[in-house]
Design a protein around this motif. Structure first.
Motif, PDB file in Angstrom:
ATOM      1  N   LEU A 240      20.896  40.704  46.239  1.00 34.00           N
ATOM      2  CA  LEU A 240      21.633  41.957  46.387  1.00 34.00           C
ATOM      3  C   LEU A 240      23.071  41.702  46.820  1.00 34.00           C
ATOM      4  O   LEU A 240      23.997  42.372  46.347  1.00 34.00           O
ATOM      5  N   ARG A 241      23.264  40.718  47.709  1.00 31.50           N
ATOM      6  CA  ARG A 241      24.639  40.377  48.107  1.00 31.50           C
ATOM      7  C   ARG A 241      25.432  39.841  46.919  1.00 31.50           C
ATOM      8  O   ARG A 241      26.607  40.178  46.736  1.00 31.50           O
ATOM      9  N   SER A 244      26.232  42.756  44.605  1.00 29.68           N
ATOM     10  CA  SER A 244      27.302  43.586  45.158  1.00 29.68           C
ATOM     11  C   SER A 244      28.661  42.933  44.952  1.00 29.68           C
ATOM     12  O   SER A 244      29.627  43.586  44.532  1.00 29.68           O
ATOM     13  N   ARG A 247      29.447  43.051  41.266  1.00 30.21           N
ATOM     14  CA  ARG A 247      29.827  44.395  40.824  1.00 30.21           C
ATOM     15  C   ARG A 247      31.304  44.656  41.087  1.00 30.21           C
ATOM     16  O   ARG A 247      32.034  45.145  40.217  1.00 30.21           O
ATOM     17  N   ASP A 248      31.754  44.308  42.285  1.00 24.16           N
ATOM     18  CA  ASP A 248      33.159  44.543  42.626  1.00 24.16           C
ATOM     19  C   ASP A 248      34.095  43.697  41.764  1.00 24.16           C
ATOM     20  O   ASP A 248      35.131  44.175  41.300  1.00 24.16           O
ATOM     21  N   ARG A 389      35.487  43.958  47.881  1.00 25.55           N
ATOM     22  CA  ARG A 389      35.778  45.396  47.894  1.00 25.55           C
ATOM     23  C   ARG A 389      37.274  45.652  47.961  1.00 25.55           C
ATOM     24  O   ARG A 389      37.799  46.514  47.244  1.00 25.55           O
TER      25      ARG A 389
END
Length: 445
Positions: A240-241, A244, A247-248, A389
């Motif tokens: 998941l990390r 994430s 994704r960014d 992010r």
């Protein structure tokens, strides 16, 4: 194996000019083979003397880049995570990161290959160019996307290698990939007269053979290391990390390619000859950019390693030295393009009309290196630190500023306004990330 990858204690390290150059120099050479490949592709098709074929190749390469650069997280995300694991001295996590990236690459690559006809049609609709340009573009995209699984696995392999600071091995892998591609491009595209389809098939073959070599090297290395437990590989928290982070980076990469897509589309609205001339000059921009990417890669590995080791001073030194060397190379690249760019244009295309237009806008392309140096280097720092992010948000801000500049400047100043908007985009990217960096450093250590 490079010196940076065999330290007894991965946590104890310092950042010097030598350690920066040990990664940056071989990777600069490696990255330069990629725009060199683009120049060869353009030169091979350019020998047919048909601006429509040249425009179709440029549009097809853009469609391919929009898709594949969106998946560049498999390279950059893997580099950051492996570098941090290396900084902590966690060899099992290095392996786990690599195989997680390979799993994502296989699934995503198979989907892209299956969707190649739809992607080709979507690209043709977006470009809205002439029928012969669209036809050449469709041929290129449909063939080249067959290499999707191989290309994405190669991203994962390169990300693992660079995460360990092994610039020399990264250079070898890129030379094999692009060397095979260039040789087959001349053979299939020019000697056999296959044109655009020959250029595309050369890429498919090169990606496949390079993947086989890279996997052989990495798997052999893992066999001499402790076995990776299955539960470590399938750790959902780690997955998941990684997702994430990816994704960014994917949003950031897609925004970057969207800006280049708008640039190319606007150039197409100025006519086929201007589209072809901008395609030639964009290859020069990529040459300058890949000079900078070598030092951005050094920033990724060294910043990520410092974050993993919780070492503030090496982190700050990595930022300073990679920026210093980046500005030096940017100035050199600009000077070379200003002095020799017209001769390079003449080599790339036989069309007199395309040459004349490209020469007129050459200074804009030459100065992109200086405009973009901070953006490239800051990207490297933020990727290595996995501050994805912030990087995503600043890219979205920069894209909005670019769109506003494009809408304002292109109608008023034509192709000059288009290139000016590109410079605005590069400057905003770098300065916005530099502002955020100062805040991040105060809290990271």
């Amino acid at each position: 194996m490079d010196k940076g990858a065999i330290a007894i204690d991965a946590r104890a390290f310092s950042v010097t000019n030598r350690s920066v150059l040990a990664i940056a120099v071989p990777m600069t050479l490696a990255y330069l083979t990629t725009p060199l490949l683009g120049l060869v592709d353009t030169a091979v098709v350019g020998q047919f003397g048909d601006a429509a074929l040249l425009g179709g190749l440029a549009a097809g390469a853009l469609a391919f880049d929009v898709v594949f650069t969106s998946f560049n997280f498999l390279r950059s995300g893997t580099t950051g995570l492996v570098a941090q694991a290396f900084g902590r001295g966690d060899a099992l996590e290095e392996q786990a990161v690599f195989w997680r990236a390979v799993l994502i690459a296989v699934v995503a690559g198979a989907m892209l290959a299956a969707l190649s006809p739809l992607i080709a049609v979507g690209g043709q609709w977006f470009m809205d160019a002439g029928p012969r340009v669209s036809e050449a573009m469709g041929v290129y995209v449909r063939i080249r996307l067959l290499a999707a699984p191989f290309s994405l696995i190669n991203y994962a392999i390169l990300g693992y290698v660079l995460g360990r600071g092994e610039g020399g091995l990264g250079l070898v892998l890129q030379l094999v990939l692009n060397g095979i591609n260039i040789a087959l491009c001349f053979l299939l595209g020019l000697e056999l007269g296959w044109g655009v389809s020959g250029v595309a098939w050369a890429t498919v073959t090169g990606e496949f053979l390079a993947m086989l070599l890279g996997l052989a090297i990495v798997v052999r290395r893992f066999r001499s290391s402790p076995p990776l437990p299955r539960h470590r590989l399938l750790d959902m928290g780690a997955f998941l990390r990684m997702l994430s982070l990816n994704r960014d980076i994917m949003i950031r990469s897609f925004s970057l390619l969207a800006a280049f897509a708008l640039f190319t589309r606007q150039g197409a609205q100025f006519g086929t000859v201007t589209l072809a001339a901008n395609a030639v000059l964009m290859n020069f921009f990529l040459v300058a950019g890949y000079f900078l990417d070598g030092f951005a890669t050094a920033a990724e590995q060294l910043a990520g390693r410092a974050i993993g080791a919780r070492a503030a001073q090496p982190f700050r030194q990595a930022v300073r030295l990679t920026l210093f060397w980046g500005f030096g190379l940017a100035g050199g690249a600009t000077l070379v393009l200003l002095l020799a760019g017209a001769n390079l244009v003449a080599v790339v295309t036989t069309s007199q009309d395309v040459r004349a237009v490209a020469d007129a806008y050459l200074p804009w392309a030459a100065f992109t290196a200086l405009s973009g140096v901070l953006a490239f280097q800051m990207d490297g720092v933020f990727i290595g630190a996995t501050w994805s992010r912030d990087m995503r948000n600043m890219m979205l801000l920069s894209f909005l500023v670019f769109a506003a500049a494009l809408i304002t400047l292109a109608p008023a100043f034509g192709n000059h306004g288009l290139w000016a908007a590109l410079h605005v985009f590069l400057l905003v990217r770098g300065l916005s990330l530099l502002t955020i960096l100062r805040v991040r450093v105060r809290t990271a250590f």
